[in-house]
Write an enzyme that holds these catalytic residues in place. Sequence first.
Site, PDB file in Angstrom:
ATOM      1  N   THR A 197       4.147  -9.109   3.816  1.00  0.00           N
ATOM      2  CA  THR A 197       2.743  -9.267   2.972  1.00  0.00           C
ATOM      3  C   THR A 197       2.206  -7.980   2.442  1.00  0.00           C
ATOM      4  O   THR A 197       1.002  -7.841   2.431  1.00  0.00           O
ATOM      5  CB  THR A 197       1.874  -9.462   4.293  1.00  0.00           C
ATOM      6  OG1 THR A 197       1.975  -8.457   5.469  1.00  0.00           O
ATOM      7  CG2 THR A 197       2.035 -10.968   4.897  1.00  0.00           C
ATOM      8  N   LYS A 225     -11.929 -11.549   4.391  1.00  0.00           N
ATOM      9  CA  LYS A 225     -10.784 -11.899   4.315  1.00  0.00           C
ATOM     10  C   LYS A 225     -10.230 -12.183   5.774  1.00  0.00           C
ATOM     11  O   LYS A 225     -10.218 -11.142   6.310  1.00  0.00           O
ATOM     12  CB  LYS A 225      -9.782 -11.073   3.667  1.00  0.00           C
ATOM     13  CG  LYS A 225     -10.054 -10.835   2.234  1.00  0.00           C
ATOM     14  CD  LYS A 225      -9.307  -9.809   1.175  1.00  0.00           C
ATOM     15  CE  LYS A 225      -9.328  -8.635   2.033  1.00  0.00           C
ATOM     16  NZ  LYS A 225      -8.778  -7.745   0.922  1.00  0.00           N
ATOM     17  N   GLY A 269       0.797  -5.792  -0.049  1.00  0.00           N
ATOM     18  CA  GLY A 269      -0.086  -5.672  -1.288  1.00  0.00           C
ATOM     19  C   GLY A 269      -0.823  -6.860  -1.386  1.00  0.00           C
ATOM     20  O   GLY A 269      -1.401  -7.293  -2.565  1.00  0.00           O
ATOM     21  N   THR A 270      -1.047  -7.765  -0.398  1.00  0.00           N
ATOM     22  CA  THR A 270      -1.815  -9.007  -0.315  1.00  0.00           C
ATOM     23  C   THR A 270      -3.175  -8.971  -0.757  1.00  0.00           C
ATOM     24  O   THR A 270      -3.769  -9.591  -1.633  1.00  0.00           O
ATOM     25  CB  THR A 270      -1.653  -9.959   0.847  1.00  0.00           C
ATOM     26  OG1 THR A 270      -1.915  -8.959   1.886  1.00  0.00           O
ATOM     27  CG2 THR A 270      -0.297 -10.424   1.152  1.00  0.00           C
ATOM     28  N   GLY A 271      -3.671  -7.863  -0.073  1.00  0.00           N
ATOM     29  CA  GLY A 271      -5.102  -7.427  -0.633  1.00  0.00           C
ATOM     30  C   GLY A 271      -5.460  -7.109  -2.023  1.00  0.00           C
ATOM     31  O   GLY A 271      -6.372  -7.561  -2.798  1.00  0.00           O
ATOM     32  N   CYS A 272      -4.507  -6.230  -2.664  1.00  0.00           N
ATOM     33  CA  CYS A 272      -4.483  -6.060  -3.790  1.00  0.00           C
ATOM     34  C   CYS A 272      -4.384  -7.217  -4.793  1.00  0.00           C
ATOM     35  O   CYS A 272      -5.071  -7.299  -5.720  1.00  0.00           O
ATOM     36  CB  CYS A 272      -3.439  -4.858  -4.168  1.00  0.00           C
ATOM     37  SG  CYS A 272      -3.268  -3.547  -3.089  1.00  0.00           S
TER      38      CYS A 272
END
Length: 268
Positions: free
Chosen positions: A210, A179, A212-215
């Site tokens: 931003t 990512k 929690g974007t990875g989750c």
Amino acid sequence: MSLYLPSVLTIAGSDSSGGAGIQADLKTITALGLYSSSAITALTAQNTKGVYLAETVNPVMLTKQLEAIFSDIPPQAVKIGMAGDISSIEIIADILSCHPNVPVVLDPVMVSTSGGTLLQTDAVKTLIERLFPLATLITPNLPETEVLLSTKKRLLSKRDMEEAATQLSQKYQTSFLLKGGHCETDANDVLCHKGTLTWFPGKRIENPNTHGTGCTLSSAIACGLAKGKTLEESISCAKQYLNGALMAELDLGKGSGPVWHGWQTSMK
């Protein structure tokens, strides 16, 4: 007339502020029209400003959560986020090993956006040894990629990311999506899948919220796989969903706030 929905299981920690972890996953899965179940690995007291306390769930409780889900509403895909300690990782691996045909998206929650360590070295070793072989896709951010490669070199260029994705995929014999959210000029991600590199372009959205974007991205990818989409299709759709959640510009809290998971409904 009965309704059938594919089911996605999220295995992660709870975020009391609702922006990341289990809460973000459940919101994402529901927003994308699938049924969501969950197994909580840890409880956290946190908000947009930071994490104040974290407690790992009792091993027996984690085991019973997973057994209850698989024995009644077995998922068509699994997303793993914050896996917890060594004991939790071992439990998750033992149970998922009994369901080898269910695709698994693993978000290796090791290093935070701010650079903080989220998983101790011995637990990282267990994560790699037990869960990496079970994963259909692993989605590290760039700091996590540097940890996995044991390098202090910053991954800044397109070539750096391609080489890193290829090295990791070859080393661990599974697919990797690196990512690019930490890049300064764009948010392009690169997938290495069966030796082939695929880029997924993304514009840098000027939004400080931003959390929690990875989750959100990893659970959205799991949704695509649960629907029977290819890995590439699942990632493309997931990025579109995340971009919309960021562009909604939700502004909550005094720190880095959450994205708006319900942006598609609010636009109707």
